[in-house]
Scaffold this motif. Structure first.
Motif, mmCIF file in Angstrom:
data_model
loop_
_atom_site.group_PDB
_atom_site.id
_atom_site.type_symbol
_atom_site.label_atom_id
_atom_site.label_comp_id
_atom_site.label_asym_id
_atom_site.label_seq_id
_atom_site.Cartn_x
_atom_site.Cartn_y
_atom_site.Cartn_z
ATOM 1 N N ASP A 10 0.800 -1.226 0.000
ATOM 2 C CA ASP A 10 0.000 0.000 0.000
ATOM 3 C C ASP A 10 0.833 1.278 0.000
ATOM 4 O OD1 ASP A 10 0.719 -0.665 2.724
ATOM 5 O OD2 ASP A 10 -0.706 0.853 3.383
ATOM 6 N N ASN A 11 2.104 1.191 0.340
ATOM 7 C CA ASN A 11 2.955 2.379 0.396
ATOM 8 C C ASN A 11 3.532 2.654 -0.984
ATOM 9 O OD1 ASN A 11 5.758 3.654 0.638
ATOM 10 N ND2 ASN A 11 4.898 4.049 2.670
ATOM 11 N N GLU A 12 3.224 3.822 -1.540
ATOM 12 C CA GLU A 12 3.644 4.154 -2.903
ATOM 13 C C GLU A 12 5.157 4.169 -3.083
ATOM 14 O OE1 GLU A 12 1.761 7.523 -4.759
ATOM 15 O OE2 GLU A 12 -0.177 7.007 -3.858
ATOM 16 N N GLN A 13 5.887 4.687 -2.088
ATOM 17 C CA GLN A 13 7.345 4.733 -2.204
ATOM 18 C C GLN A 13 7.943 3.328 -2.201
ATOM 19 O OE1 GLN A 13 8.198 7.387 1.088
ATOM 20 N NE2 GLN A 13 8.661 9.059 -0.346
ATOM 21 N N ASN A 14 7.455 2.476 -1.312
ATOM 22 C CA ASN A 14 7.948 1.094 -1.275
ATOM 23 C C ASN A 14 7.605 0.373 -2.577
ATOM 24 O OD1 ASN A 14 8.926 1.428 1.320
ATOM 25 N ND2 ASN A 14 7.124 0.540 2.290
ATOM 26 N N SER A 15 6.405 0.601 -3.073
ATOM 27 C CA SER A 15 5.963 -0.022 -4.312
ATOM 28 C C SER A 15 6.833 0.434 -5.480
ATOM 29 C CB SER A 15 4.496 0.311 -4.579
ATOM 30 O OG SER A 15 4.033 -0.343 -5.720
ATOM 31 N N TYR A 16 7.116 1.719 -5.541
ATOM 32 C CA TYR A 16 7.936 2.267 -6.619
ATOM 33 C C TYR A 16 9.333 1.654 -6.603
ATOM 34 C CZ TYR A 16 10.688 5.395 -9.496
ATOM 35 O OH TYR A 16 11.540 5.880 -10.449
ATOM 36 N N LEU A 17 9.981 1.648 -5.429
ATOM 37 C CA LEU A 17 11.341 1.128 -5.322
ATOM 38 C C LEU A 17 11.389 -0.352 -5.683
ATOM 39 C CD1 LEU A 17 14.334 1.281 -4.568
ATOM 40 C CD2 LEU A 17 13.655 0.882 -2.173
ATOM 41 N N THR A 18 10.474 -1.130 -5.133
ATOM 42 C CA THR A 18 10.451 -2.568 -5.400
ATOM 43 C C THR A 18 10.214 -2.845 -6.878
ATOM 44 O OG1 THR A 18 9.629 -2.957 -3.161
ATOM 45 C CG2 THR A 18 9.369 -4.748 -4.735
ATOM 46 N N THR A 19 9.241 -2.159 -7.456
ATOM 47 C CA THR A 19 8.941 -2.336 -8.878
ATOM 48 C C THR A 19 10.146 -1.959 -9.736
ATOM 49 O OG1 THR A 19 6.592 -1.953 -8.506
ATOM 50 C CG2 THR A 19 7.391 -1.628 -10.753
ATOM 51 N N GLY A 26 14.566 -7.490 -15.147
ATOM 52 C CA GLY A 26 13.871 -8.285 -16.146
ATOM 53 C C GLY A 26 12.569 -8.942 -15.725
ATOM 54 N N PHE A 27 12.059 -8.611 -14.563
ATOM 55 C CA PHE A 27 10.785 -9.182 -14.123
ATOM 56 C C PHE A 27 9.618 -8.310 -14.574
ATOM 57 C CE2 PHE A 27 13.850 -10.677 -10.953
ATOM 58 C CZ PHE A 27 13.584 -12.031 -10.954
ATOM 59 N N HIS A 28 8.460 -8.929 -14.748
ATOM 60 C CA HIS A 28 7.218 -8.194 -14.954
ATOM 61 C C HIS A 28 6.582 -8.059 -13.573
ATOM 62 C CE1 HIS A 28 3.358 -6.864 -16.413
ATOM 63 N NE2 HIS A 28 2.809 -7.823 -15.679
ATOM 64 N N VAL A 29 6.168 -6.848 -13.204
ATOM 65 C CA VAL A 29 5.590 -6.607 -11.878
ATOM 66 C C VAL A 29 4.166 -6.104 -12.018
ATOM 67 C CG1 VAL A 29 5.809 -5.332 -9.700
ATOM 68 C CG2 VAL A 29 7.873 -6.046 -10.938
ATOM 69 N N ALA A 30 3.263 -6.772 -11.315
ATOM 70 C CA ALA A 30 1.879 -6.312 -11.181
ATOM 71 C C ALA A 30 1.732 -5.871 -9.737
ATOM 72 C CB ALA A 30 0.907 -7.437 -11.498
ATOM 73 N N THR A 31 0.967 -4.812 -9.513
ATOM 74 C CA THR A 31 0.826 -4.299 -8.154
ATOM 75 C C THR A 31 -0.626 -4.282 -7.709
ATOM 76 O OG1 THR A 31 0.707 -2.005 -8.910
ATOM 77 C CG2 THR A 31 2.891 -2.851 -8.347
ATOM 78 N N ALA A 32 -0.795 -4.365 -6.394
ATOM 79 C CA ALA A 32 -2.109 -4.265 -5.765
ATOM 80 C C ALA A 32 -1.915 -3.484 -4.471
ATOM 81 C CB ALA A 32 -2.677 -5.649 -5.483
ATOM 82 N N ASP A 48 4.403 -15.877 -10.691
ATOM 83 C CA ASP A 48 5.465 -16.793 -10.297
ATOM 84 C C ASP A 48 5.841 -16.625 -8.832
ATOM 85 O OD1 ASP A 48 6.230 -18.083 -12.936
ATOM 86 O OD2 ASP A 48 6.324 -15.944 -13.443
ATOM 87 N N LEU A 49 5.561 -15.447 -8.272
ATOM 88 C CA LEU A 49 5.913 -15.137 -6.889
ATOM 89 C C LEU A 49 5.033 -13.988 -6.413
ATOM 90 C CD1 LEU A 49 9.071 -15.383 -5.105
ATOM 91 C CD2 LEU A 49 8.444 -13.011 -5.361
ATOM 92 N N ILE A 50 4.709 -13.990 -5.127
ATOM 93 C CA ILE A 50 3.928 -12.903 -4.534
ATOM 94 C C ILE A 50 4.753 -12.270 -3.421
ATOM 95 C CG2 ILE A 50 1.836 -12.300 -3.231
ATOM 96 C CD1 ILE A 50 0.510 -14.798 -4.601
ATOM 97 N N LEU A 51 4.921 -10.960 -3.493
ATOM 98 C CA LEU A 51 5.545 -10.191 -2.421
ATOM 99 C C LEU A 51 4.423 -9.522 -1.648
ATOM 100 C CD1 LEU A 51 8.506 -8.539 -4.357
ATOM 101 C CD2 LEU A 51 8.585 -10.527 -2.836
#
Length: 122
Positions: A10-19, A26-32, A48-51
């Motif tokens: 839910d944290n935009e900064q964490n989501s941005y950095l991780t993505t 080379g990974f495809h990232v989907a976010t929720a 393939d994996l859930i963070l």
């Protein structure tokens, strides 16, 4: 073919950095942004994996992990808790809820992708 990672955060900064880190490698990232959206996305995408962040609005990460583990198609998918919860017993609580692994925040940008790569299926 690129591996798909679902990031429930839910944290935009964490989501941005991780993505950014994952896409750079080379990974495809989907976010929720919350648990319910994450469960729906996981069911549709079969990533393939859930963070999974543990401190989410409406439905915490423990409840999300338990719900994901109840869906047959998602049972083999690794779920990695990525959380600031770092007290004694927090790792065990994440694993008991259904997570495969646990990474403490703040993440280390230099080692994060290597850490999560160890959980990916061949």
């Amino acid at each position: 073919m690129k591996k798909t990672i679902l990031l429930i955060e839910d944290n935009e900064q964490n989501s941005y950095l991780t993505t950014f880190l994952l896409e750079t490698h080379g990974f495809h990232v989907a976010t929720a942004a919350d648990g319910a959206i994450g469960i729906d996305a996981a069911t549709k995408l079969l990533p393939d994996l859930i963070l999974l962040d543990i401190q989410l609005p409406l439905m915490d990460g423990y409840a999300v992990a338990k719900a994901l583990r109840e869906i047959d198609a998602l049972k083999p998918i690794p779920i990695i808790a990525v959380t600031s919860y770092a007290m004694v017993g927090d790792r065990e609580k994440c694993l008991a809820a259904g997570c495969t692994g646990y990474i403490e925040k703040p993440i280390n940008p230099e080692t994060f992708v290597t850490e999560i790569s160890t959980f990916l299926r061949s």
